[in-house]
Design a protein around this motif. Structure first.
Motif, PDB file in Angstrom:
ATOM      1  N   MET A  27       0.572  -1.202   0.000  1.00 45.32           N
ATOM      2  CA  MET A  27      -0.239  -0.166  -0.042  1.00 45.32           C
ATOM      3  C   MET A  27       0.913   1.150   0.362  1.00 45.32           C
ATOM      4  SD  MET A  27      -3.189  -1.159  -0.150  1.00 45.32           S
ATOM      5  CE  MET A  27      -2.490  -1.937  -1.381  1.00 45.32           C
ATOM      6  N   MET A  28       1.758   1.268   0.346  1.00 44.23           N
ATOM      7  CA  MET A  28       2.811   2.212   0.693  1.00 44.23           C
ATOM      8  C   MET A  28       3.362   2.197  -0.898  1.00 44.23           C
ATOM      9  SD  MET A  28       6.268   3.088   1.063  1.00 44.23           S
ATOM     10  CE  MET A  28       7.522   2.133   1.328  1.00 44.23           C
ATOM     11  N   TYR A  29       3.841   0.817  -1.091  1.00 43.76           N
ATOM     12  CA  TYR A  29       4.812   1.662  -2.920  1.00 43.76           C
ATOM     13  C   TYR A  29       3.046   2.764  -4.042  1.00 43.76           C
ATOM     14  CZ  TYR A  29       7.033  -2.037  -0.841  1.00 43.76           C
ATOM     15  OH  TYR A  29       8.554  -2.853  -1.229  1.00 43.76           O
ATOM     16  N   TYR A  30       2.321   1.946  -4.020  1.00 39.87           N
ATOM     17  CA  TYR A  30       0.659   2.055  -4.169  1.00 39.87           C
ATOM     18  C   TYR A  30       0.902   4.259  -3.925  1.00 39.87           C
ATOM     19  CZ  TYR A  30      -0.226  -1.755  -6.368  1.00 39.87           C
ATOM     20  OH  TYR A  30      -0.816  -2.828  -6.880  1.00 39.87           O
ATOM     21  N   GLU A  31       0.937   3.994  -2.990  1.00 40.59           N
ATOM     22  CA  GLU A  31       1.228   5.502  -2.245  1.00 40.59           C
ATOM     23  C   GLU A  31       2.529   6.489  -2.416  1.00 40.59           C
ATOM     24  OE1 GLU A  31       0.557   5.913   1.601  1.00 40.59           O
ATOM     25  OE2 GLU A  31      -1.403   4.923   1.888  1.00 40.59           O
ATOM     26  N   CYS A  32       3.167   6.150  -2.755  1.00 40.13           N
ATOM     27  CA  CYS A  32       4.568   6.720  -3.290  1.00 40.13           C
ATOM     28  C   CYS A  32       4.034   6.611  -4.973  1.00 40.13           C
ATOM     29  CB  CYS A  32       5.969   5.539  -3.234  1.00 40.13           C
ATOM     30  SG  CYS A  32       6.349   5.351  -1.796  1.00 40.13           S
ATOM     31  N   ALA A  33       3.515   5.535  -5.787  1.00 42.00           N
ATOM     32  CA  ALA A  33       2.987   6.199  -7.151  1.00 42.00           C
ATOM     33  C   ALA A  33       2.136   7.507  -7.463  1.00 42.00           C
ATOM     34  CB  ALA A  33       3.085   4.518  -7.367  1.00 42.00           C
ATOM     35  N   LEU A  34       1.395   7.219  -6.086  1.00 40.73           N
ATOM     36  CA  LEU A  34       0.258   8.679  -6.493  1.00 40.73           C
ATOM     37  C   LEU A  34       1.080   9.368  -5.965  1.00 40.73           C
ATOM     38  CD1 LEU A  34      -3.186   7.335  -4.075  1.00 40.73           C
ATOM     39  CD2 LEU A  34      -2.799   7.319  -6.921  1.00 40.73           C
ATOM     40  N   MET A  35       2.111  10.214  -5.598  1.00 41.02           N
ATOM     41  CA  MET A  35       2.728  10.781  -5.348  1.00 41.02           C
ATOM     42  C   MET A  35       3.322  11.570  -6.593  1.00 41.02           C
ATOM     43  SD  MET A  35       4.096  11.263  -1.510  1.00 41.02           S
ATOM     44  CE  MET A  35       4.744   9.282  -1.252  1.00 41.02           C
ATOM     45  N   GLU A  36       3.970  10.164  -7.541  1.00 42.14           N
ATOM     46  CA  GLU A  36       5.016  11.039  -8.578  1.00 42.14           C
ATOM     47  C   GLU A  36       3.751  11.041  -9.937  1.00 42.14           C
ATOM     48  OE1 GLU A  36       7.695  10.443  -9.356  1.00 42.14           O
ATOM     49  OE2 GLU A  36       8.718   9.264  -7.156  1.00 42.14           O
TER      50      GLU A  36
END
Ligand code: 0O2
Length: 222
Positions: free
Chosen positions: A33-42
């Motif tokens: 879920m943290m990886y998906y949040e990082c992708a959203l930030m990108e």
């Protein structure tokens, strides 16, 4: 930790006889879920950069707002069940494309295609799928442009590509879709859902006509 994973961890921990083991088991999911949040930030940053540049060049913003969300754990589980898949980290990552979702709300239909093309052609973005429900609306009247893209996130020891669903719509399409979304959840308790669906379809046609009329006026102003 996001609100979504936080809710899930609290529920599992409270109901667990061995909270430490439960927490250890959940760690891969929390990481994902943290990886998906990082992708959203990108993706959000990329869109904001495009917005700022466009605003400088054209003296107006191509989009009104961006909303980002990571799908709630309960919705992930429901979707996996619907697809008849075992709930494993690997299956979640390989089979769900909308865990990270971005909604970009534009004023005019043409801006949707301008911004989505500018995003798609960036060299670190892989476009996995395009669903154009604007040129090909759903039978209920739903219109939006959906892109599934992969974006790299740079972690301490790896570069990982994550999928993000980016939905582009006009303000009017978004207004319509939020009312239609309510119909989806309330359908079972309504006496005549088909009448509401018919009325909504009429609204969808009006929204389409208005979007294109507004676009015409915008083009005349330009
Ligand atoms: P939520 O609660 O918004 O997240 P897939 O994701 O590929 O397994 P599908 O339906 O083939 O499923 O994907 P599609 O058509 O690209 O739709 C994905 C999302 O678009 C939906 O997510 C909705 O957000 C939106 N959407 C699609 N069709 C409609 C519609 O008719 N009305 C409205 N209001 N929204 C729609 P979820 O997960 O269904 O729901």
């Amino acid at each position: 930790m996001s609100l979504a994973t936080d809710e899930m961890s609290m529920e599992l921990l409270v109901n667990s006889e061995n909270p430490e083991a439960a927490l250890r088991n959940m760690q891969p999911f929390i990481n994902l879920m943290m990886y998906y949040e990082c992708a959203l930030m990108e993706i959000e940053t990329k869109l904001k950069v495009l917005n700022s540049e466009f605003a400088l060049q054209h003296n107006r913003n191509p989009f009104e707002s961006i909303k980002c969300r990571v799908k709630k754990p309960i919705s992930i589980i429901e979707k996996m069940k619907k697809k008849n898949l075992d709930i494993t980290i690997e299956n979640i990552e390989n089979n769900l494309t909308d865990i990270a979702g971005v909604r970009v709300i534009c004023s005019f239909p043409e801006d949707i295609y301008t911004v989505s093309e500018l995003l798609s052609k960036q060299d670190d973005i892989n476009v996995v799928q395009v669903k154009d429900y604007i040129r090909n609306p759903k039978s209920n009247g739903y219109r939006s442009l959906h892109l599934i893209v992969e974006v790299p996130i740079f972690l301490s020891n790896q570069k990982k590509y994550m999928k993000v669903e980016v939905q582009f719509r006009t303000i009017a399409m978004d207004f319509w879709a939020s009312l239609d979304h309510k119909l989806k959840y309330k359908k079972d308790n309504l006496k005549h859902p088909e009448i509401i669906a018919q009325e909504l379809k009429k609204c969808a046609d009006m929204v389409t006509a208005m979007d294109y009329k507004m676009q015409e006026i915008r083009n005349m102003l330009d």
